[in-house]
Write an enzyme that holds these catalytic residues in place. Structure first.
Site, PDB file in Angstrom:
ATOM      1  N   HIS A  56       1.024  -1.076   0.043  1.00  0.00           N
ATOM      2  CA  HIS A  56      -0.074  -0.060  -0.095  1.00  0.00           C
ATOM      3  C   HIS A  56       1.012   1.192   0.097  1.00  0.00           C
ATOM      4  O   HIS A  56       1.970   1.208   0.721  1.00  0.00           O
ATOM      5  CB  HIS A  56      -0.784   0.089   1.389  1.00  0.00           C
ATOM      6  CG  HIS A  56      -1.922  -0.972   1.400  1.00  0.00           C
ATOM      7  ND1 HIS A  56      -2.958  -1.044   2.171  1.00  0.00           N
ATOM      8  CD2 HIS A  56      -2.054  -2.272   0.602  1.00  0.00           C
ATOM      9  CE1 HIS A  56      -3.566  -1.978   2.136  1.00  0.00           C
ATOM     10  NE2 HIS A  56      -3.108  -2.563   1.216  1.00  0.00           N
ATOM     11  N   GLU A  58       0.678   4.110   1.438  1.00  0.00           N
ATOM     12  CA  GLU A  58       0.878   4.810   2.957  1.00  0.00           C
ATOM     13  C   GLU A  58       1.855   3.971   3.521  1.00  0.00           C
ATOM     14  O   GLU A  58       2.574   4.554   4.106  1.00  0.00           O
ATOM     15  CB  GLU A  58      -0.506   4.774   3.738  1.00  0.00           C
ATOM     16  CG  GLU A  58      -1.650   5.388   2.983  1.00  0.00           C
ATOM     17  CD  GLU A  58      -2.409   4.472   1.962  1.00  0.00           C
ATOM     18  OE1 GLU A  58      -3.665   4.859   1.457  1.00  0.00           O
ATOM     19  OE2 GLU A  58      -2.154   3.294   1.576  1.00  0.00           O
ATOM     20  N   CYS A  86      -6.185   2.228   5.405  1.00  0.00           N
ATOM     21  CA  CYS A  86      -6.737   0.948   5.925  1.00  0.00           C
ATOM     22  C   CYS A  86      -6.496   0.883   7.513  1.00  0.00           C
ATOM     23  O   CYS A  86      -5.403   1.544   7.771  1.00  0.00           O
ATOM     24  CB  CYS A  86      -6.570  -0.188   5.169  1.00  0.00           C
ATOM     25  SG  CYS A  86      -4.806  -0.858   5.171  1.00  0.00           S
ATOM     26  N   CYS A  89      -2.235   0.404   7.367  1.00  0.00           N
ATOM     27  CA  CYS A  89      -1.879   1.384   7.351  1.00  0.00           C
ATOM     28  C   CYS A  89      -1.822   2.687   8.168  1.00  0.00           C
ATOM     29  O   CYS A  89      -0.859   3.019   8.856  1.00  0.00           O
ATOM     30  CB  CYS A  89      -2.159   2.138   5.981  1.00  0.00           C
ATOM     31  SG  CYS A  89      -1.568   1.254   4.576  1.00  0.00           S
TER      32      CYS A  89
END
Length: 162
Positions: A56, A58, A86, A89
């Site tokens: 991801h 992030e 999410c 993260c």
């Protein structure tokens, strides 16, 4: 309060999300910006193209920040992102001591959009950042740009072009 600079950074996040989509990944993009307003790093989602569920943008920024910024620099940095973090993260962001988060579209919006498109819910509870890490400073969704994020998700799940 969302500033013109915030909108500029979110617009870049959406451009990165589009690049992720074009590469075959889900449309998410993020920036790490210093307290002085300098873009330190930009990332896009790479989960599918790397076969790494942790890729991801992030989380990639968190890892970079831990290796390249002091705790004080991390605390004053801002993460801009096309979609709200999410739970994975958000947790990493909090433990790394990163500062403010500004997101274009919220988890709540994404859940609604996916439902409208007939997309099955994912395996993780769709929690807001502050449900996972209540001490983080967050701003979003930003209605001025969230529709552009919705369009990228429409293309991801229903096809066509953005």
């Amino acid at each position: 309060m969302i500033s013109p600079a915030d909108i500029t950074h979110l617009t870049r996040c959406i451009q990165l999300a589009r690049l992720a989509l074009e590469a075959g990944d889900s449309p998410f993009g993020s920036l790490l910006v210093s307290a002085e307003g300098t873009v330190l790093r930009e990332e896009r989602n790479r989960v599918v193209t790397t076969n790494d569920v942790t890729a991801h943008p992030e989380l990639t920024l968190v890892k970079w920040a831990q290796n390249n910024l002091s705790p004080a620099e991390r605390a004053t940095a801002t993460v801009y992102t096309s979609g709200e973090h999410c739970p994975m993260c958000a947790t990493a962001h909090a433990f790394a001591g990163l500062g403010r988060i500004v997101y274009a579209s919220s988890t709540e919006q994404l859940v609604q959009w996916r439902g409208e498109m007939g997309v099955q819910a994912g395996p993780v509870a769709p929690l807001a950042i502050n449900q996972v890490a209540p001490g983080l400073v967050v701003e979003g969704p930003v209605e001025e740009v969230s529709g552009r994020v919705k369009e990228l998700h429409r293309v991801k799940h229903l096809g066509g072009s953005a």
